[in-house]
Write a protein that holds these residues in place. Structure first.
Motif, PDB file in Angstrom:
ATOM      1  N   LYS A  10       0.837  -1.193   0.000  1.00 29.89           N
ATOM      2  CA  LYS A  10       0.000   0.000   0.000  1.00 29.89           C
ATOM      3  C   LYS A  10       0.875   1.247   0.000  1.00 29.89           C
ATOM      4  O   LYS A  10       1.924   1.275   0.634  1.00 29.89           O
ATOM      5  N   ASN A  13       1.048   8.142   2.154  1.00 30.74           N
ATOM      6  CA  ASN A  13       1.735   9.404   1.927  1.00 30.74           C
ATOM      7  C   ASN A  13       1.533  10.303   3.150  1.00 30.74           C
ATOM      8  O   ASN A  13       0.396  10.607   3.518  1.00 30.74           O
ATOM      9  N   LEU A  15       1.261  13.528   4.062  1.00 26.17           N
ATOM     10  CA  LEU A  15       1.042  14.770   3.323  1.00 26.17           C
ATOM     11  C   LEU A  15       1.689  15.970   3.994  1.00 26.17           C
ATOM     12  O   LEU A  15       2.269  16.835   3.334  1.00 26.17           O
ATOM     13  N   ARG A  37      -2.353  10.100   3.957  1.00 23.58           N
ATOM     14  CA  ARG A  37      -3.313   9.710   2.927  1.00 23.58           C
ATOM     15  C   ARG A  37      -2.862   8.405   2.265  1.00 23.58           C
ATOM     16  O   ARG A  37      -1.671   8.138   2.109  1.00 23.58           O
ATOM     17  N   ASN A  38      -3.837   7.600   1.875  1.00 26.14           N
ATOM     18  CA  ASN A  38      -3.544   6.374   1.132  1.00 26.14           C
ATOM     19  C   ASN A  38      -3.599   6.685  -0.357  1.00 26.14           C
ATOM     20  O   ASN A  38      -4.658   6.929  -0.920  1.00 26.14           O
ATOM     21  N   ASP A  39      -2.436   6.678  -1.006  1.00 22.51           N
ATOM     22  CA  ASP A  39      -2.366   6.920  -2.442  1.00 22.51           C
ATOM     23  C   ASP A  39      -2.326   5.630  -3.251  1.00 22.51           C
ATOM     24  O   ASP A  39      -2.119   5.663  -4.468  1.00 22.51           O
ATOM     25  N   TYR A  72      -7.421   2.532   5.888  1.00 23.23           N
ATOM     26  CA  TYR A  72      -7.405   3.441   4.762  1.00 23.23           C
ATOM     27  C   TYR A  72      -8.074   2.791   3.558  1.00 23.23           C
ATOM     28  O   TYR A  72      -7.885   1.600   3.295  1.00 23.23           O
ATOM     29  N   THR A  74      -9.441   2.734  -0.648  1.00 23.28           N
ATOM     30  CA  THR A  74      -8.803   2.750  -1.960  1.00 23.28           C
ATOM     31  C   THR A  74      -8.669   4.179  -2.462  1.00 23.28           C
ATOM     32  O   THR A  74      -9.260   5.126  -1.917  1.00 23.28           O
ATOM     33  N   TYR A  75      -7.913   4.329  -3.544  1.00 17.26           N
ATOM     34  CA  TYR A  75      -7.695   5.647  -4.114  1.00 17.26           C
ATOM     35  C   TYR A  75      -8.994   6.302  -4.549  1.00 17.26           C
ATOM     36  O   TYR A  75      -9.115   7.507  -4.608  1.00 17.26           O
ATOM     37  N   SER A  78     -10.106   8.209  -1.660  1.00 17.68           N
ATOM     38  CA  SER A  78      -9.102   9.219  -1.298  1.00 17.68           C
ATOM     39  C   SER A  78      -9.185   9.602   0.176  1.00 17.68           C
ATOM     40  O   SER A  78      -9.221  10.784   0.522  1.00 17.68           O
ATOM     41  N   GLN A  80      -8.073  10.427   3.836  1.00 17.25           N
ATOM     42  CA  GLN A  80      -6.903  10.863   4.586  1.00 17.25           C
ATOM     43  C   GLN A  80      -7.304  11.128   6.020  1.00 17.25           C
ATOM     44  O   GLN A  80      -8.477  11.344   6.324  1.00 17.25           O
ATOM     45  N   TYR A 108       6.526   4.998   5.827  1.00 16.63           N
ATOM     46  CA  TYR A 108       6.614   6.260   5.102  1.00 16.63           C
ATOM     47  C   TYR A 108       6.775   7.370   6.134  1.00 16.63           C
ATOM     48  O   TYR A 108       6.085   7.377   7.155  1.00 16.63           O
TER      49      TYR A 108
END
Length: 266
Positions: A10, A13, A15, A37-39, A72, A74-75, A78, A80, A108
């Motif tokens: 996964k 990010n 941010l 956020r999950n990108d 989190y 899926t994209y 979006s 966050q 991350y």
């Protein structure tokens, strides 16, 4: 036929990682907000977050909040999430943080802005003078008070406080101080002036007069009240009973002729 290929891990990010306020006093609380956020294109399950100090020194008081949260998404969604930490700034100087977000073995990180930690405002009375050095009953005198800020943080609303008279004279009515209050930057000082009129004591012909005083204000960073720990004493002066003068006139002769010389005795 359309096939969607998911990544092996996964993509989280960090941010932003923002520490505030930008300037604090030592011991003041600092808020650190980490936005993640999950990108990626799949849910990031079992995500964990954390933060630590990389420059300076601070003690974690609480956080991260929320401590429990949904996975989190899926994209497409979006999603966050902001996480809040509260630290107490321990040492003077620069303070900065790092934070991480972790899911399924992948980590991350992000780095915060730097904030400045100042020594708290520290007020002291460094001089307190009653002048002139001797007084007569009814004579005007001045009190000069010098207040210094030995800290780094600016002090707001600084003024003398808790003035107390000492000695055996009567109690003068004071006017002032002038100025009534000031903003005092770290390392600076201000002179305040009071005026009064000397008052005789209840008995005798001479009396003593002196004062004690403190100073107070508010730390501009933390809003905490800052005041001098102890009273500072002025010099003590003597107040004398006001001289009472009288005069009596008499003539050397009770009767004179025109043009005759005579004496006036006082």
């Amino acid at each position: 036929l359309s096939i969607s290929v998911e990544p092996l891990y996964k993509v989280l990010n960090v941010l932003s990682l923002i520490a505030s306020p930008s300037v604090v006093s030592q011991g003041q609380l600092v808020t650190l907000v980490q936005t993640v956020r999950n990108d990626g294109v799949v849910d990031a399950l079992a995500t964990t977050v954390g933060a630590s100090v990389i420059t300076g020194a601070a003690v974690l008081q609480s956080g991260p909040l929320p401590s429990a949260f949904a996975s989190y998404l899926t994209y497409g969604a979006s999603l966050q999430q902001a996480f809040t930490y509260i630290y107490a700034a321990n040492t003077v100087g620069s303070l900065a943080f790092t934070a991480f977000a972790q899911a399924e073995g992948q980590t991350y990180t992000g780095t915060s802005n730097s904030i400045m930690v100042q020594a708290p405002s520290q007020l002291s009375v460094t001089a307190f003078t009653l002048a002139p050095g001797s007084l007569s009953d009814g004579q005007v005198f001045t009190l000069s008070v010098t207040v210094s800020n030995g800290g780094q943080a600016t002090a707001l609303g600084v003024a003398p406080s808790n003035i107390v008279r000492s000695g055996t004279s009567g109690a003068p009515v004071l006017s002032g101080p002038t100025p009534s209050s000031v903003t005092l930057a770290g390392g600076s000082q201000q002179v305040f002036i009071y005026t009064g009129t000397a008052v005789s004591g209840s008995a005798g012909t001479q009396w003593s007069l002196g004062y004690q005083i403190k100073a107070s204000g508010t730390d501009s960073n933390s809003g905490a009240l800052t005041t001098t720990a102890n009273f500072f004493a002025s010099n003590t002066v003597t107040v004398y009973k006001r001289a009472s003068l009288g005069a009596q006139l008499s003539l050397s002769r009770s009767q004179v002729n025109v043009g005759q010389t005579f004496q006036v005795l006082m």
